[in-house]
Design an enzyme around this catalytic site. Structure first.
Site, PDB file in Angstrom:
ATOM      1  N   ASP A 176       0.873  -1.156   0.000  1.00 51.64           N
ATOM      2  CA  ASP A 176       0.000   0.000   0.000  1.00 51.64           C
ATOM      3  C   ASP A 176       0.927   1.228   0.000  1.00 51.64           C
ATOM      4  OD1 ASP A 176      -2.060   1.808   0.057  1.00 51.64           O
ATOM      5  OD2 ASP A 176      -3.159   0.803   1.654  1.00 51.64           O
TER       6      ASP A 176
HETATM    7  C1  BGC Z   1      -5.000   3.243  -0.035  1.00 50.48           C
HETATM    8  C2  BGC Z   1      -5.034   2.254  -1.178  1.00 50.48           C
HETATM    9  C3  BGC Z   1      -4.859   2.979  -2.482  1.00 50.48           C
HETATM   10  C4  BGC Z   1      -3.546   3.748  -2.446  1.00 50.48           C
HETATM   11  C5  BGC Z   1      -3.258   4.496  -3.712  1.00 50.48           C
HETATM   12  C6  BGC Z   1      -3.788   4.134  -0.108  1.00 50.48           C
HETATM   13  O1  BGC Z   1      -3.894   5.169   0.817  1.00 50.48           O
HETATM   14  O2  BGC Z   1      -5.036   2.557   1.197  1.00 50.48           O
HETATM   15  O3  BGC Z   1      -6.238   1.546  -1.167  1.00 50.48           O
HETATM   16  O4  BGC Z   1      -4.887   2.082  -3.551  1.00 50.48           O
HETATM   17  O5  BGC Z   1      -3.601   4.681  -1.379  1.00 50.48           O
HETATM   18  O6  BGC Z   1      -4.114   5.576  -3.861  1.00 50.48           O
END
Ligand code: BGC
Length: 884
Positions: free
Chosen positions: A306
């Site tokens: 993530d």
């Molecule tokens: C989220 C993810 C997301 C990523 C990219 C993160 O803060 O938890 O689900 O895909 O950001 O935007």
């Protein structure tokens, strides 16, 4: 070199007995033995809050359907230099390129950088895209076909925008606590319902030639404290992210279950989560990545962090991480745990070449597996602005060029969105056939902020971070920009005007006097209310992602009370991200109907009008329980850190007992149970037949043997001069590169503890043949787990006068003292003409009848009597039979 210990010491321990601890002296599994916790397999001794190490990271083998993708990937990766390989693994930094995440390119071979783009409801951050109903709605349809179709449509929109990886679907959060901010991005707190819809979505997305990214693996059940810097922004002083402390049984029987389904369905990428699991960060947790995902589930795709979820360089590489996003340690730090540091680590041998090669093989195999070699087109949008011209490298403000081509990728998807919206609307109450309406009611009044427009426009709040107007989409990275949003107010008005009727609406929930006046004139009053939630980086009305409570927002309860006190034909429509408290609405005689419409996306108004006016006969079922009180769920979030400045600890002491399983265990009656939902017609159930296919006495063969040794692809030059910044390349500030800034590795690493390898876990660099795990054997786990042991059939008859759809649900009781009373194991949504019958057929697999045996580290069928139930909800199960 930067690297932190991949696991920390235990802080709390979990007290729930595993389902293998029988309580009396008879072992539940005939062949199980119970040694005193000295299993030769270190993973057998999983302690709830300590994550046992498991090394080395399993290398992909091309198992299952992956053989040809692996063969192509091997040819490609064999040609790469060390820095080209590192480029594949490392993002170029936050806002370094046009997508929300991009790895480095390999221009020499014409391989453009891969574009990883949110979200689970469409293409985020762009225009001329669709906004699909949320995962929770897909769950409510209980319709496999719609889940697949939506996946395919979303995948196709990603493909047309030039996105390689769609960052979705979601099975973590699963929905442990009803207040969980991102539960709506996922499907349901039931692992089987989630597993099926998750896998269908994956296959749909990938059928469009785009890599699906299943997230967030694993234990990401709350937004509070998911990242310590984010928590600091809210004034919490914690050194590390929250730890989800999950025991081995609960992990297998609940949270890992849907991921197993997705791996079996061929998912090509998985995002590890921000949180810790048993006090080891999910993106460097060798037990979660090496043992469970790549070992036991035989996962062949890649693991990506993530965003900002990486916490060490060598540590995460050895623990099974394959790609870091967005590549920098913290957004725009210009530093990376990988990039040049990974180049150094491979050159000095801390990360073996086979591990780097395995990362690359997994990434490139994923690319071939879904057919990117035929489906890839140039990226034609920009995640950071919708301006037509702008900077290629947004943060560095370099490379001014055409960045948004505004390609309309929506196709005919509005029809599907409208269809899923109505197919996911759950009819909870319908007194005296108040619904469907005819559209010829004398005076139709609509009430509620949730019926109308957001005064700032449908995209007026960034990432939908407000609760203004109808709730078509919740907030966070799981959202997308609306092309339009059909509000219920507009759709219902259109309906009434086409019948030349009278229609008036009030969308200010607090206009008390006017509301009373209008309610007194209405022959039907339709009240729209909502409850919102989202991702932790945005706070709405004091809710830091997670909801603070389960009540309606924006004075919704007062609105319902004001209207229903006056109008005796009040219909309540709820848009919500999850469960909520319904007060006395289910019994209030003036409230003649209640509908739950979830988070329906751009066609919201049309979808609800289709149901209200009977063009669509509702067939959806609740994908969670609506309980009378918050405490009835038996689980809650942690809102205040409970470990001083250390990582907050959330012990999942309820084990597998979440949602309906918790209420069933405590004998608590819900307002509306899991699986519940009415239709405009009625159904009767009969003729349950259970056919033994393999039955329970057949053998289940644990996988034995060992892997081949770790392969390497191509040779890597040891000459550090080969890895200096190329003279023909223009340096972009803050960009993450794989190049060294010195020919001396210790200088290039720029770390005070360079050379101290004392933390490198034993066996982590060992590329020799490794034993296979008993529960492994193919993507998704031991293939015999999916053997069909029984086939169940039943008859459902439409006893009403109009055509309708009914979801037949199959539940099983495993019979053990620690098993839930019943668990959903299969379902089918059938369409039936009035007076006609349809046949329901469902398989019961070995996995469906097994518990996780922590000692054998395998699934096993207990000796307890098993019962199968078929019916229309978790509490209406007219048919049952004992499995012999
Ligand atoms: C989220 C993810 C997301 C990523 C990219 C993160 O803060 O938890 O689900 O895909 O950001 O935007």
């Amino acid at each position: 070199m930067m690297w932190l210990a991949p696991f920390a010491l235990l802080v709390t321990s979990l007290v729930r007995p595993s389902s293998q601890q029988d309580g009396n002296t008879t072992a539940p599994f005939p062949n199980a033995t119970y040694p005193n916790a000295t299993s030769p397999n270190p993973a057998a001794a999983v302690n709830a809050s300590f994550s046992p190490p498991y090394y080395p990271a399993p290398w992909g083998t091309g198992a299952g359907e992956w053989a040809s993708a692996y063969a192509k990937a091997q040819v490609f990766v064999s040609q790469l230099t060390l820095t080209e390989k590192v480029n594949l693994t490392t993002g170029v930094g936050w806002e370094g390129e046009r997508c929300v995440g991009q790895n480095g390119a390999i221009p020499r071979l014409g391989f453009r950088s891969m574009c990883l783009q949110d979200s689970p409801v469409g293409v985020r951050d762009t225009d001329y895209n669709s906004v699909f109903p949320a995962g929770v709605n897909v769950a409510a349809t209980f319709d496999r076909g719609l889940a697949y179709a939506r996946g395919q449509a979303m995948g196709s929109e990603h493909q047309m925008k030039g996105s390689d990886v769609q960052l979705g679907p979601v099975a973590g959060p699963l929905g442990r606590a009803p207040e969980g901010g991102r539960n709506w991005e996922g499907f349901s707190p039931d692992p089987v319902l989630t597993g099926i819809q998750f896998a269908q979505t994956v296959q749909g997305i990938q059928s469009a030639g785009v890599i699906a990214c299943g997230k967030h693996y694993i234990g990401n059940e709350q937004e509070h404290f998911r990242q310590s810097p984010e928590a600091a922004g809210y004034g919490y002083d914690i050194s590390d992210a929250v730890s989800a402390n999950i025991d081995d049984v609960t992990m297998h029987e609940l949270y890992l279950w849907p991921f197993a389904d997705a791996v079996r369905a061929g998912i090509a990428s998985i995002m590890c989560s921000y949180n810790q699991v048993n006090n080891s960060y999910a993106c460097q947790n060798s037990h979660m990545l090496n043992y469970l995902l790549k070992g036991e589930l035989d996962y062949q795709g890649f693991v990506v962090t993530d965003w900002q979820g990486q916490h060490s360089g060598v540590g995460s590489a050895l623990a099974g991480l394959d790609m870091t996003m967005p590549g920098d340690t913290l957004f725009n730090s210009g530093q990376s745990y990988w990039g040049a540091n990974l180049t150094v680590a491979v050159l000095n041998g801390t990360v073996p070449q086979w591990r780097l090669d395995d990362m690359c093989i997994r990434i490139i195999a994923a690319w071939y597996y879904v057919g990117r070699d035929n489906a890839s087109i140039p990226i034609n949008f920009d995640a950071w602005t919708t301006d037509t011209y702008g900077y290629q490298h947004f943060f560095a403000k370099e490379g001014y060029t055409l960045i948004n081509e505004h390609v309309d990728v929506r196709q005919e998807h509005a029809d599907l969105i409208r269809q899923i919206g109505s197919a996911s609307t759950v009819l909870l109450k319908n007194t005296n056939n108040a619904l469907p309406l005819t559209g010829k009611e004398k005076f139709t009044a609509v009430f509620g902020d949730d019926a109308g427009d957001n005064p700032y426009g449908p995209n007026g709040c960034p990432d939908r971070g407000c609760d203004n107007g109808t709730l078509g989409m919740a907030w966070g990275s799981g959202s997308a920009n609306f092309p339009y949003l059909v509000t219920p107010e507009t759709a219902i008005q259109n309906e009434i005007l086409s019948n030349n009727g009278v229609f008036q609406s009030i969308t200010n929930n607090f206009a008390g006097m006017q509301i009373q006046q209008l309610a007194s004139q209405a022959s039907v009053a339709i009240v729209f209310v909502n409850a919102d939630s989202g991702e932790g980086y945005i706070t709405v009305d004091g809710n830091e992602g997670d909801r603070n409570n389960l009540t309606l927002w924006d004075g919704g309860d007062v609105l319902i009370q004001n209207v229903s006190a006056i109008c005796n034909n009040t219909i309540v429509v709820i848009h919500s991200t999850g469960p909520l408290l319904l007060g006395n609405y289910s019994t209030n005689p003036n409230i003649t109907a209640i509908l739950w419409a979830g988070i329906p996306g751009e066609q919201s108004g049309n979808s609800i009008a289709d149901v209200l006016y009977g063009r669509v006969n509702p067939g959806a079922k609740l994908p969670f329980t609506l309980a009378e009180a918050r405490e009835d769920y038996g689980t809650d979030l942690l809102y205040i850190p409970n470990n001083g400045e250390g990582a907050p600890q959330v012990a999942f002491t309820e084990g597998v007992f979440i949602d309906y399983r918790a209420l069933d265990r405590a004998n608590v009656t819900p307002v509306y149970e899991f699986g519940y939902g009415l239709s405009y017609t009625t159904f009767s159930y009969s003729n349950l037949q259970v056919k033994t296919v393999l039955g329970m006495n057949g053998t289940y063969t644990p996988t034995t043997g060992s892997t081949p040794p770790a392969p390497t692809y191509g040779t890597i030059s040891n000459n550090t001069a080969d890895y200096q910044f190329p003279s023909n390349l223009t340096y972009v500030p803050y960009y993450i590169y794989p190049y060294l800034n010195s020919t001396t590795l210790s200088i290039a690493a720029n770390s005070s503890d360079y050379g101290d390898n004392s933390d490198v876990p034993p066996n982590s660099q060992n590329g020799s043949s490794q034993p296979l795990l008993p529960a492994s054997g193919a993507p998704g786990g031991n293939p015999e787990l999916y053997d069909v042991l029984y086939e169940v059939t039943a008859t459902v008859t439409n006893t009403g006068s109009i055509a309708g759809e009914e979801v037949l649900q199959l539940y099983i009781s495993l019979g053990g003292p620690y098993d839930p009373k019943i668990m959903l194991r299969n379902f089918e949504r059938l369409s039936i003409q009035p007076g006609m019958s349809a046949a329901f057929t469902a398989d019961i697999t070995r996995r469906d009848l097994s518990n996780w045996d922590t000692v054998a580290q395998n699934w096993a069928i207990s000796r307890y009597t098993k019962t199968v139930y078929v019916g229309s909800s978790s509490r209406k199960l007219p048919l049952s039979a004992t499995l012999s």
